[in-house]
Scaffold this active site. Structure first.
Site, PDB file in Angstrom:
ATOM      1  N   GLY A  71       0.809  -1.214   0.000  1.00 44.45           N
ATOM      2  CA  GLY A  71       0.000   0.000   0.000  1.00 44.45           C
ATOM      3  C   GLY A  71       0.841   1.261   0.000  1.00 44.45           C
ATOM      4  N   THR A  72       1.921   1.236   0.755  1.00 42.62           N
ATOM      5  CA  THR A  72       2.763   2.429   0.865  1.00 42.62           C
ATOM      6  C   THR A  72       3.302   2.830  -0.499  1.00 42.62           C
ATOM      7  OG1 THR A  72       3.340   1.832   3.124  1.00 42.62           O
ATOM      8  CG2 THR A  72       4.829   3.362   1.994  1.00 42.62           C
ATOM      9  N   ASN A 138      -8.102   3.341   9.145  1.00 46.77           N
ATOM     10  CA  ASN A 138      -7.459   2.217   9.820  1.00 46.77           C
ATOM     11  C   ASN A 138      -7.634   2.218  11.335  1.00 46.77           C
ATOM     12  OD1 ASN A 138      -5.740   4.442   8.814  1.00 46.77           O
ATOM     13  ND2 ASN A 138      -4.244   3.638  10.257  1.00 46.77           N
ATOM     14  N   GLN A 166      -7.666  -0.617   3.900  1.00 50.44           N
ATOM     15  CA  GLN A 166      -8.398  -1.222   5.025  1.00 50.44           C
ATOM     16  C   GLN A 166      -9.778  -1.734   4.621  1.00 50.44           C
ATOM     17  OE1 GLN A 166      -7.335  -2.121   7.907  1.00 50.44           O
ATOM     18  NE2 GLN A 166      -5.373  -1.052   7.963  1.00 50.44           N
ATOM     19  N   ALA A 187      -2.232  -6.663   0.119  1.00 50.88           N
ATOM     20  CA  ALA A 187      -2.688  -8.048   0.335  1.00 50.88           C
ATOM     21  C   ALA A 187      -2.738  -8.463   1.797  1.00 50.88           C
ATOM     22  CB  ALA A 187      -1.766  -9.000  -0.435  1.00 50.88           C
ATOM     23  N   HIS A 188      -1.806  -7.920   2.607  1.00 50.55           N
ATOM     24  CA  HIS A 188      -1.699  -8.477   3.974  1.00 50.55           C
ATOM     25  C   HIS A 188      -2.800  -8.022   4.916  1.00 50.55           C
ATOM     26  CE1 HIS A 188       0.321  -5.146   6.376  1.00 50.55           C
ATOM     27  NE2 HIS A 188       0.554  -4.688   5.166  1.00 50.55           N
ATOM     28  N   THR A 224      11.561  -7.109 -11.174  1.00 53.07           N
ATOM     29  CA  THR A 224      11.034  -8.467 -11.336  1.00 53.07           C
ATOM     30  C   THR A 224       9.833  -8.681 -10.415  1.00 53.07           C
ATOM     31  OG1 THR A 224      13.230  -9.259 -11.891  1.00 53.07           O
ATOM     32  CG2 THR A 224      11.650 -10.930 -11.172  1.00 53.07           C
ATOM     33  N   CYS A 310       3.531   5.058  17.184  1.00 53.06           N
ATOM     34  CA  CYS A 310       4.719   4.959  18.007  1.00 53.06           C
ATOM     35  C   CYS A 310       5.903   5.453  17.187  1.00 53.06           C
ATOM     36  CB  CYS A 310       4.940   3.515  18.406  1.00 53.06           C
ATOM     37  SG  CYS A 310       6.238   3.312  19.598  1.00 53.06           S
TER      38      CYS A 310
END
Ligand code: PLP
Length: 373
Positions: A71-72, A138, A166, A187-188, A224, A310
């Site tokens: 996403g970043t 988020n 999100q 994806a995560h 790649t 944080c």
């Protein structure tokens, strides 16, 4: 970690078993998706099958999907180095907030972007504007009025970027109905692997590559392709689409959990009046710092996160709650509880039990009660 309870799915989700199986099979294979021989062609097939699945998750066409490292990167590809005027909602993820020199669109006390304020801001600029508003936040889970944002933006011919990281896998997404130009996925956040995401680009929109030096992704992202991760992303996207109905159960459990906490303690649930993702609660235990709560829950085997960022070892007040006008003391006692596909009803009940116990030990002892949100 078998008894541990993971309620931090907005940070990252466990891989779904079918994703692990699919990726494990691919990790043993060789093949660069750009190679013309049979090994390369097999890898290419996998990448293209995943592209089709990811596109379908958001109602787009496969040609519109650029695979990225997450996403970043997708947010950066749209916003980094942007020379036009950039307007972003005040509650965006840091990967949007820090990508460009932006002006902030305010949000209301429920954390919804102020569409009227956006309209006023746009009145002073023409088509040379890029707007970024996330589909769902988020920290609070609040779903943003993106179609309204896009409608107003289009009247000014502005580019609309939407970070849907999100929202994907938790609510249905139709990119065309939203009316946005570019959209980010990762994806995560829905059972897929870390380190892979996508930028979806509406036909006719020009997007320069962030990474150069190769013709991959039709010249829009050099390097790649991470075939195993992209394959896992595709499997996770297909599952997310099929399992969307299950999100109703999560929402019911989340609502019941919040009701129990409010009944038994002076818990403050943020944004409960707004449409939210089915899995997310941002809750304050007045008078008990978020840091203390996160540690106490961790000792009890439950992973939650502070509703704050944080940085260099110091907990910073949440910019999201700040933008909503929440008093600093209350914001400092907010945690985020985010469930996911692996969360059970028993785990949610255990969290409620622990919350009530923690309040009795740390919160209620000097007769505190809830301040106003
Ligand atoms: N956007 C939002 C709303 C997020 O919550 C996150 C991750 O927490 C990101 C972007 C960044 O995604 P990634 O971890 O894939 O870089």
């Amino acid at each position: 970690m078998t008894d541990a309870i993971y309620l931090d799915c907005n940070a990252t989700t466990p891989l779904k078993p079918a994703v692990i199986a699919a990726m494990s099979a691919v990790l043993g294979e060789v093949g660069n998706a750009s190679s013309v021989h049979r090994f390369g062609r097999v890898a290419r097939r996998m990448v293209e099958d995943s592209r089709a699945e990811v596109a379908q998750l958001v109602g787009a066409a496969p040609r519109q999907v650029i695979f990225t490292s997450g996403g970043t990167e997708a947010n950066s590809q749209v916003l980094a180095g942007e020379t036009r005027r950039v307007l972003v909602s005040a509650i965006e993820h840091d990967s949007v907030l820090k990508a460009a020199d932006a002006e902030f669109i305010p949000v209301d006390s429920d954390g919804r972007v102020d569409v009227a304020a956006l309209e006023t801001m746009l009145a002073t600029s023409g088509c040379d504007t890029t707007i970024a508003v996330m589909l769902a936040n988020n920290e609070t889970g609040v779903i943003q009025p993106i179609a309204d944002v896009a409608r107003i933006a289009k009247a000014h011919r502005a580019h609309v970027h939407c970070d849907a990281v999100q929202a994907a896998g938790k609510i249905a997404i139709d990119m065309a109905a939203l009316g946005v130009d570019t959209l980010t996925l990762s994806a995560h956040k829905f059972g897929g692997p870390q380190g892979v995401g996508a930028l979806i680009v509406r036909d006719g929109v020009e997007i320069a590559p962030l990474l150069v030096g190769g013709r991959q992704e039709h010249g829009r992202r050099a390097g790649t392709e991470n075939v195993a991760a992209i394959h896992g992303f595709g499997v996770a996207a297909a599952l997310a689409r099929r399992e969307l109905d299950g999100m109703n159960t999560l929402a019911q459990r989340r609502d019941a959990m919040e009701a129990q906490l409010r009944q038994a303690t002076p818990a403050v649930v943020f944004s409960s009046g707004a449409a939210r993702l089915p899995n997310t609660s941002c809750i304050a235990m007045p008078g008990v710092s978020a840091e203390t709560q996160v540690m106490a829950f961790d000792l009890a085997g439950i992973a939650v996160s502070a509703g704050s960022a944080c940085s260099s070892g110091k907990i910073q007040p949440s910019h999201v709650l700040q933008a909503m006008g929440v008093a600093p003391a209350l914001a400092g006692s907010a945690i985020r509880v985010s469930a996911g596909w692996s969360t059970t009803a028993a785990q949610t009940e255990k969290f409620v039990e622990q919350w009530i116990g923690l309040w009795a030990r740390l919160g209620a002892r000097d007769g505190r009660s809830a301040p106003a949100a």
